[in-house]
Design a protein around this motif. Structure first.
Motif, PDB file in Angstrom:
ATOM      1  N   ARG A   1       0.825  -1.212   0.000  1.00 28.68           N
ATOM      2  CA  ARG A   1       0.000   0.000   0.000  1.00 28.68           C
ATOM      3  C   ARG A   1       0.857   1.260   0.000  1.00 28.68           C
ATOM      4  NH1 ARG A   1      -4.189  -0.680   4.760  1.00 28.68           N
ATOM      5  NH2 ARG A   1      -4.817   1.384   4.002  1.00 28.68           N
ATOM      6  N   CYS A   2       2.010   1.220   0.651  1.00 27.90           N
ATOM      7  CA  CYS A   2       2.924   2.371   0.610  1.00 27.90           C
ATOM      8  C   CYS A   2       3.526   2.528  -0.783  1.00 27.90           C
ATOM      9  CB  CYS A   2       4.030   2.205   1.651  1.00 27.90           C
ATOM     10  SG  CYS A   2       3.491   2.491   3.356  1.00 27.90           S
ATOM     11  N   ILE A   3       3.937   1.410  -1.380  1.00 29.26           N
ATOM     12  CA  ILE A   3       4.471   1.461  -2.745  1.00 29.26           C
ATOM     13  C   ILE A   3       3.428   2.026  -3.694  1.00 29.26           C
ATOM     14  CG2 ILE A   3       5.146   0.010  -4.714  1.00 29.26           C
ATOM     15  CD1 ILE A   3       6.605  -1.803  -2.697  1.00 29.26           C
ATOM     16  N   MET A   4       2.188   1.552  -3.560  1.00 28.87           N
ATOM     17  CA  MET A   4       1.130   2.022  -4.447  1.00 28.87           C
ATOM     18  C   MET A   4       0.831   3.497  -4.205  1.00 28.87           C
ATOM     19  SD  MET A   4      -0.670   0.961  -6.930  1.00 28.87           S
ATOM     20  CE  MET A   4      -1.665   2.078  -7.922  1.00 28.87           C
ATOM     21  N   GLY A   5       0.896   3.929  -2.958  1.00 30.83           N
ATOM     22  CA  GLY A   5       0.679   5.340  -2.658  1.00 30.83           C
ATOM     23  C   GLY A   5       1.684   6.228  -3.378  1.00 30.83           C
ATOM     24  N   LEU A   6       2.946   5.796  -3.403  1.00 37.30           N
ATOM     25  CA  LEU A   6       3.979   6.560  -4.104  1.00 37.30           C
ATOM     26  C   LEU A   6       3.775   6.510  -5.617  1.00 37.30           C
ATOM     27  CD1 LEU A   6       7.152   5.591  -2.038  1.00 37.30           C
ATOM     28  CD2 LEU A   6       5.947   7.770  -2.039  1.00 37.30           C
ATOM     29  N   LEU A   7       3.404   5.340  -6.130  1.00 38.64           N
ATOM     30  CA  LEU A   7       3.187   5.218  -7.577  1.00 38.64           C
ATOM     31  C   LEU A   7       2.014   6.085  -8.037  1.00 38.64           C
ATOM     32  CD1 LEU A   7       3.742   1.393  -8.260  1.00 38.64           C
ATOM     33  CD2 LEU A   7       5.337   3.296  -8.594  1.00 38.64           C
ATOM     34  N   LEU A   8       0.998   6.220  -7.196  1.00 39.55           N
ATOM     35  CA  LEU A   8      -0.119   7.097  -7.548  1.00 39.55           C
ATOM     36  C   LEU A   8       0.333   8.551  -7.632  1.00 39.55           C
ATOM     37  CD1 LEU A   8      -3.013   5.556  -5.402  1.00 39.55           C
ATOM     38  CD2 LEU A   8      -2.835   5.547  -7.889  1.00 39.55           C
ATOM     39  N   LEU A   9       1.197   8.964  -6.714  1.00 41.08           N
ATOM     40  CA  LEU A   9       1.720  10.333  -6.763  1.00 41.08           C
ATOM     41  C   LEU A   9       2.549  10.554  -8.024  1.00 41.08           C
ATOM     42  CD1 LEU A   9       2.818  10.877  -3.037  1.00 41.08           C
ATOM     43  CD2 LEU A   9       0.787  11.795  -4.184  1.00 41.08           C
ATOM     44  N   VAL A  10       3.320   9.539  -8.400  1.00 38.02           N
ATOM     45  CA  VAL A  10       4.106   9.630  -9.634  1.00 38.02           C
ATOM     46  C   VAL A  10       3.178   9.667 -10.844  1.00 38.02           C
ATOM     47  CG1 VAL A  10       5.751   8.404 -11.112  1.00 38.02           C
ATOM     48  CG2 VAL A  10       6.149   8.529  -8.644  1.00 38.02           C
ATOM     49  N   GLY A  11       2.169   8.801 -10.837  1.00 38.25           N
ATOM     50  CA  GLY A  11       1.230   8.754 -11.955  1.00 38.25           C
ATOM     51  C   GLY A  11       0.442  10.038 -12.122  1.00 38.25           C
ATOM     52  N   GLN A  12       0.178  10.723 -11.020  1.00 40.28           N
ATOM     53  CA  GLN A  12      -0.547  11.992 -11.072  1.00 40.28           C
ATOM     54  C   GLN A  12       0.354  13.153 -11.462  1.00 40.28           C
ATOM     55  OE1 GLN A  12      -2.134  12.110  -7.106  1.00 40.28           O
ATOM     56  NE2 GLN A  12      -3.890  10.808  -7.591  1.00 40.28           N
ATOM     57  N   GLY A  13       1.642  12.875 -11.637  1.00 37.47           N
ATOM     58  CA  GLY A  13       2.573  13.921 -12.034  1.00 37.47           C
ATOM     59  C   GLY A  13       3.039  14.800 -10.889  1.00 37.47           C
ATOM     60  N   LYS A  14       2.740  14.400  -9.656  1.00 37.67           N
ATOM     61  CA  LYS A  14       3.144  15.204  -8.505  1.00 37.67           C
ATOM     62  C   LYS A  14       4.579  14.912  -8.077  1.00 37.67           C
ATOM     63  CE  LYS A  14      -1.574  15.637  -6.757  1.00 37.67           C
ATOM     64  NZ  LYS A  14      -2.519  15.306  -5.660  1.00 37.67           N
ATOM     65  N   GLU A  15       5.074  13.733  -8.447  1.00 36.82           N
ATOM     66  CA  GLU A  15       6.449  13.357  -8.136  1.00 36.82           C
ATOM     67  C   GLU A  15       7.107  12.783  -9.385  1.00 36.82           C
ATOM     68  OE1 GLU A  15       8.079  13.835  -5.345  1.00 36.82           O
ATOM     69  OE2 GLU A  15       6.406  14.451  -4.058  1.00 36.82           O
ATOM     70  N   GLU A  16       8.422  12.933  -9.458  1.00 38.11           N
ATOM     71  CA  GLU A  16       9.179  12.306 -10.536  1.00 38.11           C
ATOM     72  C   GLU A  16       9.382  10.829 -10.212  1.00 38.11           C
ATOM     73  OE1 GLU A  16      10.056  13.724 -13.361  1.00 38.11           O
ATOM     74  OE2 GLU A  16       9.152  15.624 -12.728  1.00 38.11           O
ATOM     75  N   ALA A  17       9.568  10.021 -11.245  1.00 38.42           N
ATOM     76  CA  ALA A  17       9.719   8.578 -11.048  1.00 38.42           C
ATOM     77  C   ALA A  17      10.921   8.242 -10.171  1.00 38.42           C
ATOM     78  CB  ALA A  17       9.839   7.873 -12.401  1.00 38.42           C
ATOM     79  N   ASP A  18      11.988   9.036 -10.268  1.00 41.32           N
ATOM     80  CA  ASP A  18      13.199   8.694  -9.519  1.00 41.32           C
ATOM     81  C   ASP A  18      13.099   8.999  -8.028  1.00 41.32           C
ATOM     82  OD1 ASP A  18      13.332  11.427  -9.607  1.00 41.32           O
ATOM     83  OD2 ASP A  18      15.196  11.542 -10.763  1.00 41.32           O
TER      84      ASP A  18
END
Length: 380
Positions: free
Chosen positions: A217-234
């Motif tokens: 769930r933590c991994i998915m939370g971060l991936l959602l932020l990346v997918g929304q463009g709020k964070e860079e993939a790295d």
């Protein structure tokens, strides 16, 4: 198999009867298959929390047998003439908890410790996310670019809830594969259209040897932020560097509703025995569940089609509800947020209160611990 949406988790608890294990052992006891949980040599493969489902949860335990000791000694894998375990249990279990198959196992087998690989799936709509699409190349592979960083052996202390109180002080785990894919397209889109829809359904498939508390769930939370463009993939790669980032930034993990422990894999042993009559009944039950849920979803979708056609500015917020917590008006980047306490500080906290005994390596890094509150937890 169980749909965990209406349950308080897998593990039996003192303050509620609505857990999977509570219903399971009630059925086992009522069916006269075990005397008690304590004497059944019971092990579970994976512990799932409140609201989490599982298609492939596996347990090991000793059950009453209709075969004689001589028959079992001659052939430990004998199934002919054995009790119809799936039929007995499914007759006593709630409809959303079902036994799919069983097989003989040696008495020293542990469903938890001898599991070779676990697969989790997390289902979610595309919404406004940038996910890899198998239907077109319009979207960059942003979420998969982030997901690939977690493959391999890493210290995942920044991707879980640290359960130091129960003796977990080693957060190194191995992820075999992590893949985000589109599993079904919005049926209201033309089949030959290259456009994507916020109603496309996607899935994160995560395969690993063992997982930490709330890790998926933590991994998915971060991936959602990346997918929304709020964070860079790295940002995922940076948080895996625990020397540079020893403290977890405060962020919301993804909802438990879409999470499913889908497969648990073991060394090849005897073949799983599946009763076709019971299997057909499980399929009927799931088809009924699918119908009820899909009718509701289709009704809501029809309302949305009508309302969205009147919007001057499109709205695509299908995934927003999957991130828990209060949404701030101004987004603060992860690496600039306040952080949680360090692993070392948490260990020191419990050691001082004599609730934890830590065993360390030669360089004084924590290797394992035993909690005085939960002595059975042991090293993890």
């Amino acid at each position: 198999m169980y749909l965990g949406w209406d349950y308080q988790g897998l593990v039996k608890q003192e303050d509620t009867a609505e857990t999977i294990e509570q219903h399971l052992f009630l059925a086992l006891s009522t069916g006269c298959l075990v005397e008690s949980r304590e004497t059944s040599n019971y092990h579970r493969c994976g512990r799932t929390d409140k609201g989490v489902s599982s298609f492939g949860q596996t347990i090991s335990l000793d059950l009453r047998s209709s075969l004689s000791q001589e028959q079992l000694a001659a052939d430990p894998n004998m199934t002919e003439g054995e009790l119809p375990y799936t039929k007995i249990l499914n007759r006593l279990l709630p409809e959303d908890i079902r036994v799919l198959a069983w097989r003989p196992a040696p008495p020293d087998l542990s469903a938890r410790f001898q599991c070779k690989q676990r697969t989790y799936k997390y289902f979610f709509p595309r919404g406004d996310l940038n996910v890899q699409s198998s239907y077109n190349g319009l979207y960059p592979k942003v979420m998969n670019s982030a997901a690939r960083f977690i493959v391999g052996t890493h210290d995942f202390r920044n991707f879980c809830k640290m359960d130091v109180a129960n003796g977990v002080v080693n957060f190194t785990r191995s992820i075999v594969s992590a893949q985000v894919s589109v599993m079904s397209r919005d049926p209201h889109m033309s089949s030959d259209s290259s456009d994507t829809s916020g109603y496309d359904m996607c899935v994160l498939t995560l395969v690993g040897h063992a997982f930490l508390w709330h890790q998926v769930r933590c991994i998915m939370g971060l991936l959602l932020l990346v997918g929304q463009g709020k964070e860079e993939a790295d940002v995922v790669q940076e948080l895996l560097d625990v020397d540079s980032y020893p403290r977890k930034p405060q962020y919301s993990m993804a909802s438990e509703l879409p999470l499913n422990l889908f497969h648990c894999e073991y060394e090849q042993g005897t073949q799983w025995y599946m009763n076709q009559e019971c299997l057909a009944q499980v399929v009927r039950t799931l088809q009924s569940t699918w119908t009820k849920l899909n009718v509701k979803a289709s009704m809501v979708r029809a309302m949305l089609l009508d309302l969205e056609s009147s919007l001057e500015v499109p709205v695509s917020e299908q995934t927003s509800c999957l991130l828990q917590g209060v949404r701030s008006k101004v987004y603060q980047p992860l690496l600039k947020r306040p952080t949680c306490g360090s692993l070392e500080a948490r260990i020191e906290h419990y050691v001082k209160r004599q609730r934890l005994e830590v065993m360390r390596t030669e360089d004084q890094s924590p290797l394992s611990a035993v909690s005085s509150d939960c002595p059975g937890a042991g090293p993890s």
